[in-house]
Design an enzyme around this catalytic site. Sequence first.
Site, mmCIF file in Angstrom:
data_model
loop_
_atom_site.group_PDB
_atom_site.id
_atom_site.type_symbol
_atom_site.label_atom_id
_atom_site.label_comp_id
_atom_site.label_asym_id
_atom_site.label_seq_id
_atom_site.Cartn_x
_atom_site.Cartn_y
_atom_site.Cartn_z
ATOM 1 N N HIS A 181 19.432 45.496 50.516
ATOM 2 C CA HIS A 181 18.414 46.527 50.312
ATOM 3 C C HIS A 181 19.072 47.864 49.969
ATOM 4 O O HIS A 181 18.572 48.623 49.125
ATOM 5 C CB HIS A 181 17.547 46.665 51.567
ATOM 6 C CG HIS A 181 16.479 45.631 51.663
ATOM 7 N ND1 HIS A 181 16.077 45.061 52.855
ATOM 8 C CD2 HIS A 181 15.709 45.048 50.708
ATOM 9 C CE1 HIS A 181 15.120 44.186 52.627
ATOM 10 N NE2 HIS A 181 14.889 44.150 51.332
ATOM 11 N N ASP A 207 2.830 40.636 46.295
ATOM 12 C CA ASP A 207 3.269 39.295 46.653
ATOM 13 C C ASP A 207 2.108 38.358 46.387
ATOM 14 O O ASP A 207 0.949 38.754 46.547
ATOM 15 C CB ASP A 207 3.682 39.230 48.133
ATOM 16 C CG ASP A 207 4.688 38.116 48.383
ATOM 17 O OD1 ASP A 207 4.337 36.943 48.141
ATOM 18 O OD2 ASP A 207 5.817 38.412 48.812
ATOM 19 N N ASP A 256 0.166 39.040 40.694
ATOM 20 C CA ASP A 256 1.363 38.621 39.960
ATOM 21 C C ASP A 256 2.128 39.780 39.344
ATOM 22 O O ASP A 256 3.091 39.581 38.628
ATOM 23 C CB ASP A 256 1.001 37.596 38.874
ATOM 24 C CG ASP A 256 0.045 38.166 37.833
ATOM 25 O OD1 ASP A 256 -0.255 39.374 37.893
ATOM 26 O OD2 ASP A 256 -0.384 37.391 36.955
ATOM 27 N N GLY A 257 1.688 41.023 39.593
ATOM 28 C CA GLY A 257 2.490 42.169 39.187
ATOM 29 C C GLY A 257 2.159 42.795 37.856
ATOM 30 O O GLY A 257 2.830 43.728 37.449
ATOM 31 N N SER A 304 7.840 41.219 53.714
ATOM 32 C CA SER A 304 7.475 41.880 54.969
ATOM 33 C C SER A 304 7.062 43.332 54.771
ATOM 34 O O SER A 304 6.514 43.955 55.670
ATOM 35 C CB SER A 304 8.658 41.846 55.942
ATOM 36 O OG SER A 304 9.699 42.700 55.473
ATOM 37 N N ALA A 348 9.887 32.351 52.354
ATOM 38 C CA ALA A 348 10.319 33.691 51.953
ATOM 39 C C ALA A 348 11.292 34.248 52.985
ATOM 40 O O ALA A 348 11.341 33.792 54.124
ATOM 41 C CB ALA A 348 9.121 34.623 51.812
ATOM 42 N N THR A 349 12.083 35.243 52.575
ATOM 43 C CA THR A 349 13.030 35.891 53.482
ATOM 44 C C THR A 349 12.936 37.405 53.321
ATOM 45 O O THR A 349 12.451 37.911 52.307
ATOM 46 C CB THR A 349 14.493 35.480 53.189
ATOM 47 O OG1 THR A 349 14.837 35.895 51.871
ATOM 48 C CG2 THR A 349 14.691 33.980 53.338
ATOM 49 N N ILE A 350 13.410 38.119 54.347
ATOM 50 C CA ILE A 350 13.721 39.537 54.199
ATOM 51 C C ILE A 350 15.213 39.607 53.913
ATOM 52 O O ILE A 350 16.021 38.969 54.598
ATOM 53 C CB ILE A 350 13.339 40.345 55.462
ATOM 54 C CG1 ILE A 350 13.731 41.826 55.296
ATOM 55 C CG2 ILE A 350 13.939 39.766 56.731
ATOM 56 C CD1 ILE A 350 13.247 42.713 56.434
ATOM 57 N N SER A 351 15.585 40.341 52.884
ATOM 58 C CA SER A 351 16.993 40.399 52.483
ATOM 59 C C SER A 351 17.835 41.090 53.542
ATOM 60 O O SER A 351 17.331 41.844 54.383
ATOM 61 C CB SER A 351 17.134 41.153 51.159
ATOM 62 O OG SER A 351 16.505 40.455 50.113
#
Length: 208
Positions: free
Chosen positions: A62, A101, A134-135, A86, A54-57
């Site tokens: 943002h 998440d 899962d939202g 994050s 995973a990444t932080i954009s």
Amino acid sequence: MCTTPWTRNTAFSMAWRCAENRVAAAMSSVDRANYVKSKAEAYDDSPQQIGYDATISAPHMHAHAAEHLLPYLHPGAKVLDVGSGSGYLCAVLHHLVVGIDHIPELVEWSIQNLNKDGLGKALESAEIEMITGDGRLGPYDVIHVGAAAPTMPAALIEQLASPGRMFIPVGTYAQYIHQVDKDENGKVTQKQVMGVRYVPLTDRRPVG
């Protein structure tokens, strides 16, 4: 896209000269250093790895997301951040935000990050909720998706309120941000906003 070096002192005068004042103010109230693994790169205008593929954009992405969603971020709006990672964008948006998440370790880390950034009371009052799942908890006035879905997920469109808006990257090799709007009558319209490169949206990992 802005190219001025993104430091703590200059980040929010530049990030955003390109952005609406409310977005710049929200971003200035959140210290990105609390949400990254490498503090030395906290204020670079680039995505960063945060583990678990995973990444932080990048900050400019943002800001773009917040600007596109801003018309629907009214007081009391219910907001879903899929792939909240994050917790950074949840902190920026933080009016009744649900960050979700499917990676429990990232959810736990995001809670620690939000507490470090002074948002413990928002967590306690459930203005911000960080959950593993899962939202499927809608409807939501706003949905932000922080990783690229291979195709447009119908389940998320179903969870949009009427009216509501979703900001989502879609695609595999070629990826584009899509803005999905649902009007008061439930009519759905979509438009491509820009080409991007995001990590893929992944499924919840099986247990055992």
